[in-house]
Each structure stands twice: as structure tokens, then as C-alpha cells.
Scaffold this active site. Structure first.
Site, PDB file in Angstrom:
ATOM      1  N   HIS A  27      46.409  38.474  38.076  1.00 28.32           N
ATOM      2  CA  HIS A  27      44.964  38.245  38.208  1.00 28.32           C
ATOM      3  C   HIS A  27      44.532  37.283  37.116  1.00 28.32           C
ATOM      4  O   HIS A  27      44.498  37.648  35.945  1.00 28.32           O
ATOM      5  CB  HIS A  27      44.192  39.567  38.108  1.00 28.32           C
ATOM      6  CG  HIS A  27      42.710  39.355  38.139  1.00 28.32           C
ATOM      7  ND1 HIS A  27      42.067  38.851  39.249  1.00 28.32           N
ATOM      8  CD2 HIS A  27      41.747  39.548  37.211  1.00 28.32           C
ATOM      9  CE1 HIS A  27      40.768  38.758  38.996  1.00 28.32           C
ATOM     10  NE2 HIS A  27      40.538  39.156  37.769  1.00 28.32           N
ATOM     11  N   ASP A  29      41.675  35.111  35.715  1.00 24.05           N
ATOM     12  CA  ASP A  29      40.252  34.777  35.681  1.00 24.05           C
ATOM     13  C   ASP A  29      40.059  33.299  35.358  1.00 24.05           C
ATOM     14  O   ASP A  29      40.614  32.805  34.380  1.00 24.05           O
ATOM     15  CB  ASP A  29      39.534  35.601  34.600  1.00 24.05           C
ATOM     16  CG  ASP A  29      39.590  37.086  34.874  1.00 24.05           C
ATOM     17  OD1 ASP A  29      38.766  37.564  35.664  1.00 24.05           O
ATOM     18  OD2 ASP A  29      40.450  37.780  34.287  1.00 24.05           O
ATOM     19  N   ASP A 151      38.612  41.980  41.757  1.00 21.66           N
ATOM     20  CA  ASP A 151      37.891  42.262  40.516  1.00 21.66           C
ATOM     21  C   ASP A 151      36.360  42.215  40.578  1.00 21.66           C
ATOM     22  O   ASP A 151      35.716  42.777  39.696  1.00 21.66           O
ATOM     23  CB  ASP A 151      38.397  41.320  39.412  1.00 21.66           C
ATOM     24  CG  ASP A 151      38.163  41.874  38.011  1.00 21.66           C
ATOM     25  OD1 ASP A 151      38.111  43.120  37.877  1.00 21.66           O
ATOM     26  OD2 ASP A 151      38.018  41.098  37.064  1.00 21.66           O
TER      27      ASP A 151
END
Lengths: 302, 81
Positions: A27, A29, A151
Site C-alpha cells: 500500500h 500512499d 485505505d
């Protein structure tokens, strides 16, 4: 050139068994504690240990070693930064991995957009930019089939209506109200058809799945360089041999988790924030996990 | 195999998981409303971010307007050429 990406590239499943789909992922960002470019290069690691260029380098190296391995990548903003600086040989390798379904793009937008504060117009623009970049470089094999909003803090109908009309077949996410989650686990309602548009009717329908425990691996099974869980130590001549404990723990977690879901399949997200900078650590241990869990099928319980 | 564990683990992807669900002919419940607001724990409702950094939220909306104007003008110039 023959391509076997997409659903045709899927691994065989075993009827009559609990099928556990291991999904290696990272993941990433697109800016948070660090800027997008600091995350890409791995700058300012005293703030957060994260460098996406190393993730993509090492994942490609590991995927090449074994055609059974899979990896999904989500944030095209990072992928575009990385891909355009690769040499022709590496680009050809990546194209082969994509064409054979070993590296798969999921989500595929420029980023994983917020759903509460974003205007639908801007959501479409950012999804179009990501998808266009993937299509220009990989053709139809680069187009994601599954939306991936693991998320964002809550989820909206309009986002799902847009995804449905963009041609996605499904959506997965992690963050729902804690009470809602509890009830959905009890009622086995973690997966459902989301009817997201009154106006569009079934054109706004999208299959949606809620992940079990955030988007992390099962407790004790994070094998990333940033994690502290024990590796699988499988030479019985050496100290701390732990295969039996590791396998039993994984099987117990899998069985408990499957009680929240309706089919004989569950998905295990094997990754977390900015994982796979040293992808070898993950894949080496996952190879062993697969080998020793499946060996129980033949041996029986001891 | 009948006396062994009935657990089969393998590398996969979300779309292959989705395909397996599709092939399993399961009947699914439906949802019509949305998943807002999000609370991770009691007394922890994540609704503050709906209004946090109002200036940046304003810039983003205005930038979106400018971008659409730019795209429309670019398209007009290209068709007139």
C-alpha cells in the site's frame, strides 16, 4: 504475441477445500508523512522507511524467479515514475509479467482517491489518467478489473456507481464502521452486491468485499523487512525449527476467517504500507508457507 | 487426502479471487446505502477530515474548474485548426 492475462491466467482452485488466495501487495500512499517524490526515492527515511523505487525493482526480480508468484500494483503515479526510467530490457520483462498475469494492476488510478471530499469530476479525471497510462504501456492486459480502496476512511455510493460504469467487476476495501463490521462478520455479510445508483439501476451494481482484518497479513505472518515476525525456520537440524507452529497458526486463522465469508474461498492480503522493499524476504517465506500448509493435505493431522 | 487438512493455499490476485467467487455460484446479500461515517473505535468517528484544511479543499475545487476550462479551450483550438 499471445497474452494470457486476466481471468484466464488465474491459478486452479481445489473443490471441497478451503481455498486461501494469498495476495502479495504494497500500500503506497501518494504522499502522506513524506511527499510523493520522497516516497518514490526513499528519501527522509528517518520520517518513514519507504522507497517505492526499491519496491518495484525487487518485486520484478522476485516475480521473474517463479511463474507461480503473483503481485498486484495499485498506484499508477508511482508506477509511472518508475517505469519511464527503466531500460528496454526491463520494460520487456515487465510487459511479459503483465501479459502473463504475474504482475497485475488493481485499482489503477493515479492514486487511491478519497471518497468523502473528492468531486466526482476529479475522481473520473484521476482514474482516467492512471488507466490511460496503463493502457498506453500495456494494452488491454494493463487494464484493472478490480477496484481497490483499501485505505479510504469510509465509502460512498457515488464512488461505486462510477467504478461500476468504468467497467470494474468488483471492489474491495477495509475500513467500515467497527459495529457494522462486527455484525457483518456474525451474519456472513462481508461480501455483497452494492446497488449504488437509483437512476442507473443494475448498471450501478458492483460486487463488493470487505477485508477481514484491515489490509494486513495474518498476525505472525508479516515477512517484510519492516516487520519483526519470525521467519519460517524449516531445517530441523537447526535451532528454533518452527514449521509445525507456523502452519498450525496459519490454518487456524484461515478457518476462523472463513466463518465470516460465504464461499469456500478467502483472500489473504500479504502486505502492508510500503512493504516489499526487499521482496525476497516476503516471497521466500510465502513459498515455504504454501509448501508446508499444502503438505498437510496429504499427511493428515498429527 | 481425506484425513488431511482441507486447506489449499496458493498465490493469487484480487481478480482471481473474484473469479473464484463468481464460479462458486454463491447468493450474495445486497447493500443500498453507503459506508459513511467511518468509526474505527467507540468515540473515534473519522468525520473531522470532511472539513480539515479548508483552504486546500477550496484550492482543489477551483483548480478542478480551471482544468476543465483548459481542457475545453484546448479541444476548441484543436478542432478549429
Amino acid at each position: 504475441r499471445q497474452s494470457t492475462c486476466g481471468y484466464e491466467a488465474c491459478p486452479a482452485v481445489k473443490p471441497g477445500m478451503l481455498n486461501v488466495h494469498l495476495v502479495p501487495h504494497t500500500h503506497d500512499d501518494v504522499g502522506w508523512l513524506k511527499t510523493v517524490d520522497q516516497y518514490f526515492y526513499g528519501a527522509k527515511n528517518d520520517i518513514q522507511r519507504a522507497g517505492v523505487q526499491y519496491i518495484l525493482d525487487s518485486v520484478v526480480d522476485e516475480l521473474v524467479k517463479d511463474p507461480a508468484r503473483r503481485f498486484i500494483y495499485v498506484e499508477t503515479a508511482f508506477f509511472w515514475r518508475w517505469y519511464r526510467e527503466q531500460d528496454e530490457a526491463t520494460k520487456a520483462t515487465v510487459q511479459t509479467l503483465v501479459n502473463e498475469g504475474r504482475l497485475e494492476f488493481i485499482g489503477g488510478g493515479w492514486s487511491m482517491n478519497d471518497e468523502a471530499c473528492a468531486h466526482y469530476n476529479a475522481v473520473i479525471d484521476q482514474m482516467s489518467l492512471g488507466m490511460r497510462t496503463l493502457y498506453d504501456n500495456f494494452g488491454t492486459c494493463g487494464i484493472p478489473r478490480v477496484a481497490w480502496q483499501i485505505d479510504p476512511f469510509g465509502h460512498t455510493k457515488e464512488q461505486v456507481n462510477l467504478f461500476a460504469q468504468m467497467g470494474f467487476d468488483g471492489l474491495f476495501f477495509a475500513r467500515i464502521d467497527y459495529d457494522d463490521r462486527k455484525k457483518r462478520i456474525e451474519d456472513r455479510n462481508m461480501e455483497f452486491v452494492w446497488q449504488a445508483s437509483h437512476d442507473q439501476g443494475s448498471d450501478g451494481n458492483l460486487f463488493t468485499g470487505v477485508l477481514y482484518k484491515h489490509y494486513s497479513p495474518p498476525p505472525g505472518h508479516c515477512y517484510d523487512v519492516n516487520c519483526n515476525d519470525q521467519p519460517i525456520m524449516d531445517d530441523s537440524r537447526l535451532k528454533d525449527y518452527n514449521v509445525n507452529d507456523k502452519v498450525a497458526d496459519f490454518i487456524e486463522f484461515s478457518k476462523n476467517k472463513s466463518k465470516a465469508y460465504r464461499s469456500s474461498h478467502i483472500m489473504m492480503t500479504m502486505g502492508d504500507d510500503f512493504n516489499y522493499q526487499a521482496a525476497h524476504m516476503w516471497f521466500k517465506n510465502l513459498d515455504k508457507l504454501i509448501k508446508y500448509v499444502n503438505a498437510r493435505q496429504a499427511e493428515g493431522e498429527t | 487426502q481425506s484425513q488431511g487438512e482441507k486447506v489449499n493455499v496458493f498465490y493469487s490476485t484480487p481478480s482471481c479471487y473474484l473469479k473464484a467467487l463468481h464460479d462458486s455460484n454463491t447468493v450474495w446479500p445486497t447493500v443500498e446505502d453507503d459506508f459513511m461515517p467511518y468509526a474505527s473505535d467507540p468515540w473515534a468517528y473519522w468525520s473531522g477530515y470532511f472539513t480539515s484544511r479548508p483552504a486546500q479543499k477550496g484550492y482543489i475545487r477551483r483548480s478542478n474548474n480551471f482544468l476543465q476550462v483548459c481542457k475545453q479551450l484546448t479541444a476548441m483550438l484543436q478542432t478549429e485548426r
